[in-house]
Design an enzyme around this catalytic site. Structure first.
Site, PDB file in Angstrom:
ATOM      1  N   GLU B 201       0.803  -1.221   0.000  1.00 48.75           N
ATOM      2  CA  GLU B 201       0.000   0.000   0.000  1.00 48.75           C
ATOM      3  C   GLU B 201       0.832   1.265   0.000  1.00 48.75           C
ATOM      4  OE1 GLU B 201      -0.622  -2.571   2.056  1.00 48.75           O
ATOM      5  OE2 GLU B 201      -2.618  -3.267   1.495  1.00 48.75           O
ATOM      6  N   HIS B 270      -9.991  -4.420  11.184  1.00 53.69           N
ATOM      7  CA  HIS B 270     -10.636  -4.272   9.876  1.00 53.69           C
ATOM      8  C   HIS B 270     -11.922  -3.448   9.938  1.00 53.69           C
ATOM      9  CE1 HIS B 270      -7.903  -7.491   8.752  1.00 53.69           C
ATOM     10  NE2 HIS B 270      -8.318  -7.454   7.514  1.00 53.69           N
TER      11      HIS B 270
HETATM   12  C1  LIG Z   1      -2.083  -4.204   4.761  1.00 52.17           C
HETATM   13  C2  LIG Z   1      -3.101  -5.128   4.236  1.00 52.17           C
HETATM   14  N1  LIG Z   1      -3.421  -5.085   2.932  1.00 52.17           N
HETATM   15  C3  LIG Z   1      -4.355  -5.912   2.426  1.00 52.17           C
HETATM   16  C4  LIG Z   1      -5.000  -6.808   3.239  1.00 52.17           C
HETATM   17  C5  LIG Z   1      -6.079  -7.739   2.665  1.00 52.17           C
HETATM   18  N2  LIG Z   1      -5.525  -9.087   2.543  1.00 52.17           N
HETATM   19  C6  LIG Z   1      -5.714  -9.987   3.523  1.00 52.17           C
HETATM   20  S1  LIG Z   1      -4.940 -11.405   3.211  1.00 52.17           S
HETATM   21  C7  LIG Z   1      -4.363 -10.875   1.743  1.00 52.17           C
HETATM   22  C8  LIG Z   1      -3.520 -11.773   0.906  1.00 52.17           C
HETATM   23  C9  LIG Z   1      -2.240 -12.164   1.554  1.00 52.17           C
HETATM   24  O1  LIG Z   1      -1.635 -13.212   0.882  1.00 52.17           O
HETATM   25  P1  LIG Z   1      -0.364 -13.982   1.427  1.00 52.17           P
HETATM   26  O2  LIG Z   1       0.551 -13.033   2.109  1.00 52.17           O
HETATM   27  O3  LIG Z   1       0.193 -14.747   0.301  1.00 52.17           O
HETATM   28  O4  LIG Z   1      -0.915 -14.963   2.553  1.00 52.17           O
HETATM   29  P2  LIG Z   1      -1.949 -16.166   2.402  1.00 52.17           P
HETATM   30  O5  LIG Z   1      -3.310 -15.585   2.505  1.00 52.17           O
HETATM   31  O6  LIG Z   1      -1.696 -16.823   1.107  1.00 52.17           O
HETATM   32  O7  LIG Z   1      -1.688 -17.040   3.572  1.00 52.17           O
HETATM   33  C10 LIG Z   1      -4.786  -9.569   1.515  1.00 52.17           C
HETATM   34  C11 LIG Z   1      -4.480  -8.788   0.305  1.00 52.17           C
HETATM   35  C12 LIG Z   1      -4.664  -6.805   4.613  1.00 52.17           C
HETATM   36  N3  LIG Z   1      -5.263  -7.608   5.490  1.00 52.17           N
HETATM   37  N4  LIG Z   1      -3.709  -5.973   5.075  1.00 52.17           N
END
Ligand SMILES: Cc1ncc(C[n+]2csc(CCOP(=O)(O)OP(=O)(O)O)c2C)c(N)n1
Ligand SMILES: [Mg+2]
Lengths: 343, 468
Positions: B201, B270
């Site tokens: 972000e 959130h």
């Molecule tokens: C700062 C932030 N940006 C976006 C999100 C929304 N979000 C939650 S999980 C996720 C994906 C994360 O993927 P990864 O790091 O690969 O972990 P996985 O879910 O595959 O375990 C996103 C974009 C968030 N929670 N926090």
């Protein structure tokens, strides 16, 4: 044109750890321990998915099914006092840390017997007793926090290490690299575990990452790293042993890229259009971490199908008990609204 | 002409210091850059460098002297053929005290200090004249659509209109938006203009601001505004302040948009509403619509606005349906509140999801015979206080409703300004209904308690109308 960085002489002093070790040779007891722990996570998550569908669990709920070998193998490398921190896909980590199935499940249903008294929910759970520092909903935040746990260990002069788990998507956040720099600069005993399950929500690794070999993400900080078969609990454990020894010996941080896979959607509401059913099916049938252990136990004659069924039954009982508790335990008292804000 | 060498300041707050040592003596020739002397304060020591060439004609302040005032003459530098006597007689040209970047300006700066400064008063903050909503021509077809669709249409229309408009954010393209607000945009506009970003972000907000500084019109989507906290530095320090810092040369014509506030059971990290946060910042506009028509008209206006606009949506409202006029180019004015329902007994002021409670409370109040006027603020900054004041002058009572935290809230801002501008018209204190002063709990019962309720509004109205 970008070329891959060559190993500089300055780095080669640290490259001893850069090769992934061979999978550990497990004894019968270790295989059984891994089997039981992974099965507990699998069955727990299946039940959580069910309870979500029934409306007992709300909000976001991210299941760990498919990735069980990662936390299980790593936990087998730790000693009491070592700390763990992760993101929101955290139920498996908590069970692996020995937090009670009842406590985790009741937190998922938002009841007073939950680990955070029902106030945190799926993404935010903690246990001081088990050295589990959360459960964080903001992608990437746990990386700096986990580095801080290591800072505290070095500050106090104890020999504990911290494990900071994060995803392939989280690995692109800026604070990850700010943390890497400090950890390397101050030789902090932190193990960065990148759970590369190939997707961040609907974005595949190759669509989000310029360098898709996450074990190399520490190169410019001289942090060694290696890729590990995260579906094989023995490989995880061998890597864990080496990384923990490295960090505990005061050599600083180390990165483990765990190549793993989540079978379920990102969270409960995931259309899953970004990958094929075949891809998921192939991982399940060819690489399932639990099946791998099961097959070895049977092939080696260490367990009969009946022995394993008995374990399955015991695990199911634990999960059923947790689910019953999580549904019958009352919601927190209204007076809890204003508690735990300040001391 | 002889040049005075002055006691330099080591910091903007230094008033005097010690001349600890002379490194040149009278009669020495110096060239620019030569170290002449050392001075020190309790905090630091510094070397005094020559700026001009010449001969040290006279050392006025001997070394070891304490308490030498800044800008007092410490030595006199002579040009070729000048004598020390002449130095004493002629008014000396001042030399830049320390090594300065723009020696020519030093004189002006000093003469300004010496003359009593002309008294400056703070000018009144400008008041922008904001046009009223455009008239909807009679017979205009009204289309029922969700807020989600209205937002998507607004973006699509503006992207068709200007090739400089593009969307970037996490999962906006191939996934069609985490909350499906950007559905279909990738198909129509392609990956050059609908850009999936990594989860970074702070980085992509900065990339958006940079692109906007060159005149492009980015729409930066945050999956939710909770994650914009990673990027708040770029939003505040870069997007909001560049226009001012550049003296009007360049700014950040862009939109930061995404859901803000509680969804359902997504807990503390959130669920925060950022309306009050961004409304604090000069250089930003902050919009938070309730209806689909407002969402569409205001988002289109935000994309066209030459300023950075924070556009706060709400996950729960995405699926709500409203009537939207079917017009070629439906734009609404940013900064104008909308009277949602006329009434005479009490003024209810809300915005965004807060309107959800307010509208329901109004229906309850009607049953009690209380005729409430509802003002939907729509824009939090600039805030349309005149519309609120006008209403309060009629009703004499005011209750504000929002989901955000109570301290330093949008409601407390309204209360302050109405108190200042319509004190004599108030028949009761203004009451502010907000979310409870707690991080959002996960448990269903606690979450419900943490959010405002229709009953709280009804009770507040009863209190201010003394009908309790
Ligand atoms: C700062 C932030 N940006 C976006 C999100 C929304 N979000 C939650 S999980 C996720 C994906 C994360 O993927 P990864 O790091 O690969 O972990 P996985 O879910 O595959 O375990 C996103 C974009 C968030 N929670 N926090
Ligand atoms: Mg991932």
């Amino acid at each position: 044109m970008a070329t891959r960085a060559k190993k500089s002489p300055a780095r080669s002093a640290q490259t001893s750890a850069v090769k992934a070790p061979k999978p550990a040779e497990f004894t019968k007891d270790q295989e059984l321990e891994a089997y039981r722990h992974m099965l507990l996570i699998r069955r727990f998550e299946e039940k959580a998915g069910q309870l979500y569908g029934m409306g007992f669990i709300g909000g976001f709920c991210h299941l760990y099914i498919g990735q069980e070998a990662v936390v299980t193998g790593m936990q087998m490398s730790l000693k009491d006092g070592d700390q763990v921190i992760t993101g929101y896909r955290d139920h498996g980590h908590m069970l692996a840390c020995g937090m009670s199935a009842r406590g985790v499940m009741a937190e998922l249903t938002g009841r007073r017997g939950g680990l955070s008294k029902g106030k945190g929910g799926s993404m935010h759970m903690f246990s001081k007793e088990k050295h589990f520092y959360g459960g964080h909903g903001i992608v990437g935040a746990q990386v700096s926090l986990g580095t801080g746990l290591a800072f505290a260990n070095r500050y106090r002069g104890n020999d504990n290490v911290s494990l900071a788990y994060f995803g392939d998507g989280a690995a692109n956040q800026g604070q990850v690299y700010e943390s890497f720099n400090m950890a390397a600069l101050w030789k902090l005993p932190v193990i960065y575990i990148i759970e590369n399950n190939r997707y961040a929500m609907g974005t595949s690794v190759s669509r989000a990452s310029a360098e898709t070999d996450f074990s190399r993400r520490g190169i410019s900080f001289n942090i060694p790293g290696f890729q590990v078969d995260g579906m094989d609990v023995r490989a995880v454990n061998a890597a864990g042993d080496e990384a923990v020894a490295w960090a505990r010996a005061g050599k600083g941080p180390i990165i483990l890229e765990m190549q793993t896979y989540r079978y379920r959607g990102h969270s409960m509401s995931d259309p899953a259009k970004y990958r094929t059913k075949d891809e998921v099916q192939k991982m399940r049938s060819d690489h399932d971490p639990i099946e791998q252990v099961k097959n070895r136990l049977v092939e080696k004659g260490w367990s009969t199908e009946d022995d394993l069924k008995k374990i399955d039954k015991e695990v199911r009982d634990v999960v059923a008990d947790a689910a019953d508790f999580a549904q019958s335990d009352p919601e927190p008292d209204a007076s809890e609204l204003y508690t735990d804000i300040l001391l | 002409m002889p040049i005075d060498i002055l006691m330099p300041a080591l910091s903007p707050t230094m008033e005097e210091g010690k001349l600890s040592k002379w490194l040149k003596k009278e009669g020495d020739t110096v060239t620019s850059g030569d170290v002449l002397a050392e001075i020190e304060t309790d905090k630091a020591t510094m070397e005094v460098e020559a700026v001009d060439e010449g001969t040290i004609g006279k050392i006025v302040v001997p070394e070891g002297t304490e308490g030498v005032k800044v800008n007092s003459v410490i030595a006199v530098l002579l040009g070729e053929g000048e004598s020390a006597d002449a130095a004493a007689a002629a008014p000396a040209k001042a030399e830049e005290p320390a090594k300065a970047e723009e020696p020519a300006k030093a004189e002006d700066a000093r003469s300004e200090q010496e003359q009593p400064a002309a008294k400056q008063t703070v000018p009144a903050a400008p008041k922008a004249e904001i046009a009223a909503d455009p008239d909807i021509p009679a017979g205009t077809e009204m289309v029922t659509m969700t807020v989600r669709e209205a937002l998507r249409d607004a973006m699509a229309e503006e992207m068709r209109r200007s090739p400089d408009v593009f969307v970037m954010g996490e999962e906006v393209a191939e996934y069609q938006g985490a909350y499906k607000v950007t559905q279909g945009l990738l198909e129509e506009f392609g990956p050059r203009r609908v850009v999936d970003t990594p989860i970074t972000e702070h980085g992509f907000a900065g990339v958006g601001v940079g692109a906007a500084m060159t005149g492009l019109r980015p729409i930066v989507e945050f999956m939710t505004f909770n994650f914009a906290m990673q990027a708040i530095d770029q939003i505040l320090n870069s997007a909001a302040k560049t226009l001012y810092m550049s003296g009007g040369q360049m700014g950040a014509p862009m939109v930061f948009r995404g859901p803000s506030g509680a969804a359902s059971r997504v807990a503390a990290q959130h669920s925060q509403c950022y309306a009050a946060w961004y409304s604090h910042i000069p250089g930003l506009k902050v919009v938070m619509p309730y209806t689909a028509a407002d969402a569409k008209g205001l988002l289109k206006a935000a994309i066209r606005d030459p300023n950075p606009v924070i556009f706060l949506e709400n996950e729960i409202l995405y699926g709500h349906t409203f009537e939207v006029p079917k017009l070629e180019d439906f734009l609404l004015p940013i900064g104008k509140a909308r009277v949602h329902k006329k009434g005479k007994d009490v003024t209810l002021v809300s915005f965004g999801i807060g309107m959800n409670y307010t509208v329901k409370a109004e229906a309850e109040l009607a049953k009690l015979g209380i005729d409430a006027e509802i003002i939907d603020l729509r824009t939090i900054r600039p805030m349309d206080i005149p519309t609120v004041v006008e209403s309060v002058k009629k009703t004499g009572r005011c209750v504000t409703i929002e989901e955000g935290y109570p301290q330093s809230s949008v409601g407390t801002e309204i209360a302050t300004r109405v108190m200042q501008e319509a004190f004599d018209y108030l028949d009761a204190p203004i009451l502010t209904i907000a979310g409870k002063d707690v991080p959002m709990p996960y448990a269903a019962n606690l979450e419900k308690l943490a959010l405002p309720s229709v009953q709280e509004i009804v009770d507040a109205v009863k209190a201010v109308t003394y009908t309790a």
